[in-house]
Design a protein around this motif. Structure first.
Motif, PDB file in Angstrom:
ATOM      1  N   UNK A  13       9.674  -6.309   8.569  1.00 29.23           N
ATOM      2  CA  UNK A  13       9.040  -5.692   7.414  1.00 29.23           C
ATOM      3  C   UNK A  13       7.609  -6.190   7.208  1.00 29.23           C
ATOM      4  N   UNK A  14       7.375  -7.450   7.530  1.00 29.77           N
ATOM      5  CA  UNK A  14       6.071  -8.050   7.272  1.00 29.77           C
ATOM      6  C   UNK A  14       4.976  -7.540   8.208  1.00 29.77           C
ATOM      7  N   UNK A  15       5.365  -6.799   9.257  1.00 28.49           N
ATOM      8  CA  UNK A  15       4.389  -6.217  10.179  1.00 28.49           C
ATOM      9  C   UNK A  15       4.269  -4.702   9.998  1.00 28.49           C
ATOM     10  N   UNK A  16       4.855  -4.179   8.936  1.00 27.72           N
ATOM     11  CA  UNK A  16       4.874  -2.735   8.711  1.00 27.72           C
ATOM     12  C   UNK A  16       3.984  -2.363   7.529  1.00 27.72           C
ATOM     13  N   UNK A  17       2.931  -1.622   7.818  1.00 27.84           N
ATOM     14  CA  UNK A  17       2.008  -1.180   6.769  1.00 27.84           C
ATOM     15  C   UNK A  17       2.747  -0.363   5.701  1.00 27.84           C
ATOM     16  N   UNK A  18       3.635   0.528   6.136  1.00 31.16           N
ATOM     17  CA  UNK A  18       4.406   1.343   5.195  1.00 31.16           C
ATOM     18  C   UNK A  18       5.289   0.504   4.297  1.00 31.16           C
ATOM     19  N   UNK A  19       5.974  -0.480   4.876  1.00 33.20           N
ATOM     20  CA  UNK A  19       6.856  -1.344   4.090  1.00 33.20           C
ATOM     21  C   UNK A  19       6.051  -2.196   3.110  1.00 33.20           C
ATOM     22  N   UNK A  20       4.901  -2.686   3.542  1.00 36.60           N
ATOM     23  CA  UNK A  20       4.061  -3.471   2.624  1.00 36.60           C
ATOM     24  C   UNK A  20       3.621  -2.622   1.436  1.00 36.60           C
ATOM     25  N   UNK A  21       3.355  -1.340   1.666  1.00 38.70           N
ATOM     26  CA  UNK A  21       3.042  -0.432   0.565  1.00 38.70           C
ATOM     27  C   UNK A  21       4.234  -0.223  -0.357  1.00 38.70           C
ATOM     28  N   UNK A  22       5.426  -0.114   0.224  1.00 39.44           N
ATOM     29  CA  UNK A  22       6.642   0.031  -0.591  1.00 39.44           C
ATOM     30  C   UNK A  22       6.868  -1.218  -1.437  1.00 39.44           C
ATOM     31  N   UNK A  23       6.641  -2.384  -0.856  1.00 37.62           N
ATOM     32  CA  UNK A  23       6.803  -3.635  -1.599  1.00 37.62           C
ATOM     33  C   UNK A  23       5.808  -3.695  -2.761  1.00 37.62           C
ATOM     34  N   UNK A  24       4.578  -3.304  -2.510  1.00 33.36           N
ATOM     35  CA  UNK A  24       3.570  -3.309  -3.584  1.00 33.36           C
ATOM     36  C   UNK A  24       3.999  -2.394  -4.725  1.00 33.36           C
TER      37      UNK A  24
END
Length: 127
Positions: free
Chosen positions: A82-93
């Motif tokens: 997850x920490x290398x996924x731009x999409x997941x980082x956006x979801x976390x934000x």
């Protein structure tokens, strides 16, 4: 109440096989969450490979839809990578903005009944 858990993790990858592996990983996490009482919302499985048939829609179309799904969930659980996924980082934000609980790995995810008990305790403290 049956809580909904949003499964967040990498989808996009360099090859179709790598995308398929990301989908399989998300399904594994969702299946494990279901085994402990959560209803999994797995966007990877919901729209698997549709971007290949509808390339004119672009990434933004798919990302907006997954965020809409996530906003209706009670919590997130993150897949490996997850920490290398731009999409997941956006979801976390976005989840942070919404104050949704985020479980950063499957082994940190409580059972649905434990989560519901925790929610009730939080609500009781606020009352």
């Amino acid at each position: 109440m049956q809580p909904l858990i949003y499964v967040a993790g990498p989808y996009r990858a360099a090859t179709r096989d790598a995308i398929a592996q990301n989908i399989d990983t998300a399904r594994h996490v969702g299946t494990a969450a279901a085994a402990i009482g959560w209803y999994p919302v797995i966007p990877h499985a919901n729209t698997a490979h549709m971007e290949l048939s509808l390339p004119h829609l672009g990434d933004e179309f798919w990302l907006r839809g997954t965020l809409e799904l996530m906003e209706r969930c009670d919590a997130l659980v993150l897949c490996p990578g997850w920490d290398r996924s731009e999409g997941t980082l956006g979801e976390i934000a976005r989840a942070d903005t919404l104050r949704l609980p985020i479980f950063r790995s499957l082994d940190l995810l409580p059972s649905a009944s434990e989560f519901i008990a925790w929610l009730h305790a939080v609500e009781a403290r606020r009352a």
